[in-house]
Design an enzyme around this catalytic site. Structure first.
Site, PDB file in Angstrom:
ATOM      1  N   LYS A 249      36.673 -14.230  -1.282  1.00  0.00           N
ATOM      2  CA  LYS A 249      36.620 -13.219  -2.340  1.00  0.00           C
ATOM      3  C   LYS A 249      35.535 -13.560  -3.359  1.00  0.00           C
ATOM      4  O   LYS A 249      34.802 -12.701  -3.830  1.00  0.00           O
ATOM      5  CB  LYS A 249      37.980 -13.114  -3.040  1.00  0.00           C
ATOM      6  CG  LYS A 249      39.033 -12.441  -2.210  1.00  0.00           C
ATOM      7  CD  LYS A 249      38.718 -10.964  -2.016  1.00  0.00           C
ATOM      8  CE  LYS A 249      39.509 -10.392  -0.859  1.00  0.00           C
ATOM      9  NZ  LYS A 249      38.990 -10.783   0.459  1.00  0.00           N
TER      10      LYS A 249
ATOM     11  N   ASN B 282      26.769   7.426  12.842  1.00  0.00           N
ATOM     12  CA  ASN B 282      27.353   6.146  12.456  1.00  0.00           C
ATOM     13  C   ASN B 282      27.645   5.368  13.724  1.00  0.00           C
ATOM     14  O   ASN B 282      28.238   5.901  14.660  1.00  0.00           O
ATOM     15  CB  ASN B 282      28.649   6.363  11.663  1.00  0.00           C
ATOM     16  CG  ASN B 282      29.283   5.056  11.228  1.00  0.00           C
ATOM     17  OD1 ASN B 282      28.629   4.023  11.199  1.00  0.00           O
ATOM     18  ND2 ASN B 282      30.559   5.097  10.900  1.00  0.00           N
ATOM     19  N   GLY B 283      27.221   4.105  13.773  1.00  0.00           N
ATOM     20  CA  GLY B 283      27.443   3.283  14.955  1.00  0.00           C
ATOM     21  C   GLY B 283      26.187   2.519  15.321  1.00  0.00           C
ATOM     22  O   GLY B 283      25.217   2.475  14.553  1.00  0.00           O
TER      23      GLY B 283
ATOM     24  N   GLU C 127      32.142 -12.811  -1.912  1.00  0.00           N
ATOM     25  CA  GLU C 127      31.887 -11.386  -1.707  1.00  0.00           C
ATOM     26  C   GLU C 127      31.433 -10.689  -2.976  1.00  0.00           C
ATOM     27  O   GLU C 127      30.505  -9.872  -2.942  1.00  0.00           O
ATOM     28  CB  GLU C 127      33.155 -10.701  -1.179  1.00  0.00           C
ATOM     29  CG  GLU C 127      33.482 -11.013   0.267  1.00  0.00           C
ATOM     30  CD  GLU C 127      34.749 -10.331   0.721  1.00  0.00           C
ATOM     31  OE1 GLU C 127      34.792  -9.864   1.881  1.00  0.00           O
ATOM     32  OE2 GLU C 127      35.713 -10.256  -0.071  1.00  0.00           O
TER      33      GLU C 127
ATOM     34  N   GLU D 226      40.770 -17.585   1.775  1.00  0.00           N
ATOM     35  CA  GLU D 226      40.667 -16.205   1.295  1.00  0.00           C
ATOM     36  C   GLU D 226      40.139 -16.160  -0.134  1.00  0.00           C
ATOM     37  O   GLU D 226      39.333 -15.293  -0.492  1.00  0.00           O
ATOM     38  CB  GLU D 226      42.028 -15.516   1.392  1.00  0.00           C
ATOM     39  CG  GLU D 226      42.047 -14.072   0.965  1.00  0.00           C
ATOM     40  CD  GLU D 226      41.120 -13.168   1.777  1.00  0.00           C
ATOM     41  OE1 GLU D 226      40.842 -12.050   1.320  1.00  0.00           O
ATOM     42  OE2 GLU D 226      40.661 -13.585   2.868  1.00  0.00           O
TER      43      GLU D 226
ATOM     44  N   ARG E  31      32.515   2.431   1.834  1.00  0.00           N
ATOM     45  CA  ARG E  31      32.152   1.899   3.141  1.00  0.00           C
ATOM     46  C   ARG E  31      30.881   1.059   3.077  1.00  0.00           C
ATOM     47  O   ARG E  31      30.550   0.341   4.019  1.00  0.00           O
ATOM     48  CB  ARG E  31      31.964   3.050   4.138  1.00  0.00           C
ATOM     49  CG  ARG E  31      33.200   3.922   4.297  1.00  0.00           C
ATOM     50  CD  ARG E  31      32.906   5.174   5.105  1.00  0.00           C
ATOM     51  NE  ARG E  31      32.692   4.860   6.500  1.00  0.00           N
ATOM     52  CZ  ARG E  31      33.663   4.788   7.413  1.00  0.00           C
ATOM     53  NH1 ARG E  31      34.907   4.981   7.066  1.00  0.00           N
ATOM     54  NH2 ARG E  31      33.371   4.507   8.672  1.00  0.00           N
TER      55      ARG E  31
ATOM     56  N   TRP F  45      24.120   2.266   5.749  1.00  0.00           N
ATOM     57  CA  TRP F  45      24.060   0.813   5.536  1.00  0.00           C
ATOM     58  C   TRP F  45      23.170   0.267   6.634  1.00  0.00           C
ATOM     59  O   TRP F  45      23.482   0.376   7.806  1.00  0.00           O
ATOM     60  CB  TRP F  45      25.462   0.221   5.601  1.00  0.00           C
ATOM     61  CG  TRP F  45      25.562  -1.204   5.169  1.00  0.00           C
ATOM     62  CD1 TRP F  45      25.635  -1.677   3.894  1.00  0.00           C
ATOM     63  CD2 TRP F  45      25.643  -2.356   6.020  1.00  0.00           C
ATOM     64  NE1 TRP F  45      25.744  -3.051   3.892  1.00  0.00           N
ATOM     65  CE2 TRP F  45      25.761  -3.495   5.184  1.00  0.00           C
ATOM     66  CE3 TRP F  45      25.632  -2.542   7.404  1.00  0.00           C
ATOM     67  CZ2 TRP F  45      25.856  -4.784   5.691  1.00  0.00           C
ATOM     68  CZ3 TRP F  45      25.724  -3.835   7.906  1.00  0.00           C
ATOM     69  CH2 TRP F  45      25.838  -4.930   7.048  1.00  0.00           C
TER      70      TRP F  45
ATOM     71  N   HIS G 147      35.509 -36.594   5.287  1.00  0.00           N
ATOM     72  CA  HIS G 147      34.807 -36.454   6.564  1.00  0.00           C
ATOM     73  C   HIS G 147      33.508 -35.659   6.404  1.00  0.00           C
ATOM     74  O   HIS G 147      33.046 -35.044   7.364  1.00  0.00           O
ATOM     75  CB  HIS G 147      35.728 -35.802   7.594  1.00  0.00           C
ATOM     76  CG  HIS G 147      36.913 -36.644   7.949  1.00  0.00           C
ATOM     77  ND1 HIS G 147      36.864 -37.632   8.898  1.00  0.00           N
ATOM     78  CD2 HIS G 147      38.170 -36.661   7.455  1.00  0.00           C
ATOM     79  CE1 HIS G 147      38.047 -38.214   8.987  1.00  0.00           C
ATOM     80  NE2 HIS G 147      38.860 -37.646   8.113  1.00  0.00           N
TER      81      HIS G 147
ATOM     82  N   CYS H  74      28.575   3.375   7.980  1.00  0.00           N
ATOM     83  CA  CYS H  74      28.001   4.490   7.244  1.00  0.00           C
ATOM     84  C   CYS H  74      29.055   5.564   7.030  1.00  0.00           C
ATOM     85  O   CYS H  74      30.116   5.556   7.633  1.00  0.00           O
ATOM     86  CB  CYS H  74      26.826   5.074   8.020  1.00  0.00           C
ATOM     87  SG  CYS H  74      25.662   3.838   8.607  1.00  0.00           S
TER      88      CYS H  74
ATOM     89  N   LYS I 129      33.272  -1.673   3.708  1.00  0.00           N
ATOM     90  CA  LYS I 129      34.729  -1.755   3.817  1.00  0.00           C
ATOM     91  C   LYS I 129      35.191  -1.729   5.256  1.00  0.00           C
ATOM     92  O   LYS I 129      36.040  -2.512   5.664  1.00  0.00           O
ATOM     93  CB  LYS I 129      35.356  -0.588   3.056  1.00  0.00           C
ATOM     94  CG  LYS I 129      36.878  -0.630   2.996  1.00  0.00           C
ATOM     95  CD  LYS I 129      37.346  -1.778   2.143  1.00  0.00           C
ATOM     96  CE  LYS I 129      38.850  -1.793   1.982  1.00  0.00           C
ATOM     97  NZ  LYS I 129      39.295  -3.024   1.316  1.00  0.00           N
TER      98      LYS I 129
END
Length: 592
Positions: free
Chosen positions: A473, A98-99, A476, A469, A27, A72, A492, A2, A587
């Protein structure tokens, strides 16, 4: 994850809080709110954007104190009752947090037995009421904070004011970022420096378990034992935290195209006068270690896969761990282990958890981060900064490349291998060539992929690391299911997922594995896959989709990462999605 902003003594705080919340929206958030004092506590909050919130807030506010928050959702759904700021049951305390409070259920049960009722489901509301309970008992806010802190288990950056005194703003910090901005006749707080840079260049950074009281003319910070702490000012210039889009439509596009300058800056920082510039004690400790552990999350973990291979190539024994896993089942291979942690923000909660364990065992350690002054930067034995500049887009691009670049230089420094520098400069040229000449082709591929529901990436060795990666992306920011598969693993199990029309993106830049990858291409083609091949000139075939000039193949995650990033970006744009702020993501992951 947050965002917190606050002001005390500022003449027009509404404008600062609005702009500050917008600057912190990288964020990630799903609701927002503000609170201030005007003949009592006034709160405006709702689900949705900061722009929506400000349509609810009066324009001409007269107040001495104001706090704001973007949330968030973690504990409790994104709804108005769970949105911050929270006011305590007896209307004494107004708080943003925040936390994550680990023992909030026990605290809630205890407060309920004393008659407290709750408006929502959040752990943050419990803290507001816990502070109120103790404040009503002793009528001393600082004493209250000292009493409450040992009762709270978890992470928290807290800012609050009381209904009794509009001239003071209080703060408490543990394992979540919170910074004070020092100005003339007013002071500010925020989760990072960016919202405050238009008002001041001078800041105070809090350590864990510190708390304080801020007025328009004074800042007093205390240790958890109640001792006054003398804090030094930290100066930050605007270039360090600029959010200017500079004409780009999205931050992600801007940040992809900052990759060449970022790599060049890292080389210039850590290689000067034909010498590596790392701390000799760091290099000595790395050389003397018999095992190097890499601990990271997400994109940073992917960079550790690449970096770990570099260290292996320079004869070091290594292992790699996801931070959230290692934290609960730590392992210490070797007799003299050295731990390298990687975090873009320097505030990653899982890594902070790991660092606490590492310090308990007196293990030598290093943090690689983009954020000087962050919790991990301040508390690690060694710290190396990425110097990538601020990265606003939630999907990391230039910071990932910066991590790989720095790890490449650090590994090469162990053997004083200067050829690495030349290879990195060659990679910069490849990235510039991609930026200048390859975007139309990548856009064409993106247009073919935008309606797909499943996409696969294939690669081997360094190309597989890049595939991971690239796949992340795409997930996301386009919300398309994507999976990265090592070429040799196809038979496999994963090949069962290939059906007619399935897109398969293949990286072929490694001469050792190129032949095997061509065999993998035939395997998926025979099942009807639509194959897109990215290769180098030396290894290319006539029908390859994208062919780039040759480079040192082990630097794929530097040289051709822009292709992977552009592809995800253009798919997201083609789908009309919010590129810079994808749903459900943040973020800086400051909660475990």
């Amino acid at each position: 994850m947050c965002g917190i902003v606050g002001a005390i003594g500022l003449r027009k705080p509404r404008e600062y809080v609005q702009k500050g919340l917008k600057m912190l929206d990288y964020r990630g958030y799903d609701s927002a709110g503000i609170a201030y004092f005007d003949h009592g506590i006034k709160i405006y909050k709702d689900v949705g954007s900061v722009e929506h919130l400000m349509t609810l807030v009066p324009k001409n506010i007269i107040t001495n104190v104001m706090i704001g928050h973007t949330r968030w959702a973690t504990h409790g759904k994104p709804n108005k009752n769970n949105t911050h700021p929270h006011i305590s049951f007896h209307n004494k305390i107004c708080l943003v947090h925040n936390g994550v409070i680990e023992n909030f259920k026990e605290l809630k049960e205890s407060l309920a037995k004393e008659g407290y009722e709750f408006y929502g489901e959040t752990d943050s509301e419990i803290i507001a009421n816990l502070i109120e309970k103790h404040y009503l008992e002793n009528n001393d806010v600082l004493k209250t904070i000292q009493e409450v802190m040992p009762l709270i288990k978890g992470s928290y950056a807290i800012s609050f004011f009381t209904n009794d005194d509009e001239n003071k703003l209080y703060i408490i910090k543990n394992s979540s970022p919170l910074i004070i901005g020092l100005a003339d006749n007013f002071n500010l707080v925020a989760s990072d420096a960016s919202p405050m840079i238009d008002f001041t260049n001078d800041f105070i950074e809090l350590n864990d378990f510190e708390y304080g009281v801020i007025s328009s003319s004074n800042v007093a910070i205390y240790s958890k034992d109640g001792e006054l702490v003398q804090k030094e000012k930290v100066h930050k210039d605007i270039e360090q935290i600029s959010h200017d889009l500079k004409g780009y439509p999205h931050y992600m596009l801007k940040e992809i195209e900052e990759i060449p300058a970022t790599v060049d800056r890292i080389i210039a920082t850590y290689f000067k006068d034909d010498k590596y510039q790392f701390d000799p004690e760091l290099i000595k400790d790395l050389k003397e270690s018999d095992h190097i552990l890499f601990i990271a999350c997400g994109t940073s973990y992917h960079s550790s896969l690449v970096g770990g291979r570099y260290f292996e190539n320079y004869d070091k024994s290594i292992s790699r761990f996801i931070a959230s896993e290692w934290a609960f089942h730590p392992t210490y291979p070797g007799n003299k282990p050295f731990i390298i942690m990687i975090s873009q923000s320097g505030e990653t909660a899982d890594l902070i958890h790991c660092l606490n364990i590492i310090k308990e065992h007196n293990l030598k350690n290093l943090i690689i981060t983009n954020t000087g002054g962050s919790t991990l930067d301040r508390n690690c034995m060694y710290s190396l900064l990425l110097h990538a500049g601020i990265e606003v887009s939630v999907a990391s691009t230039k910071a990932y490349v910066a991590q790989v670049t720095l790890l490449a230089l650090l590994a090469a420094a162990l053997k004083n291998d200067k050829s690495m520098v030349d290879d990195l400069y060659q990679s910069i040229n490849i990235v510039n060539d991609i930026i200048n000449n390859y975007k139309p082709k990548i856009m064409s591929v993106a247009d073919e992929l935008k309606e797909k529901s499943n996409i696969f990436y294939l690669g081997r060795s360094f190309d597989y690391f890049l595939s991971l990666e690239a796949s992340l992306k795409l997930k996301e920011i386009s919300y398309i299911h994507s999976e990265a598969i090592p070429g040799g693993e196809l038979k496999h199990g994963p090949i069962a997922l290939i059906e007619p029309g399935t897109p398969v993106i293949v990286f072929i830049t490694d001469p050792v594995t190129a032949g095997s990858m061509r065999g993998n291409i035939e395997e998926v083609k025979s099942r009807g896959a639509n194959v897109y091949v990215i290769s180098t000139e030396e290894l290319s075939k006539p029908d390859d989709t994208i062919v780039v000039k040759d480079y040192a193949y082990y630097l794929s995650s530097v040289a051709i990462s822009a292709i992977a990033f552009y592809l995800a970006y253009f798919v997201s744009v083609a789908k009309g999605l919010n590129v810079d702020k994808p749903r459900n993501l943040a973020k800086s992951v400051t909660v475990e």
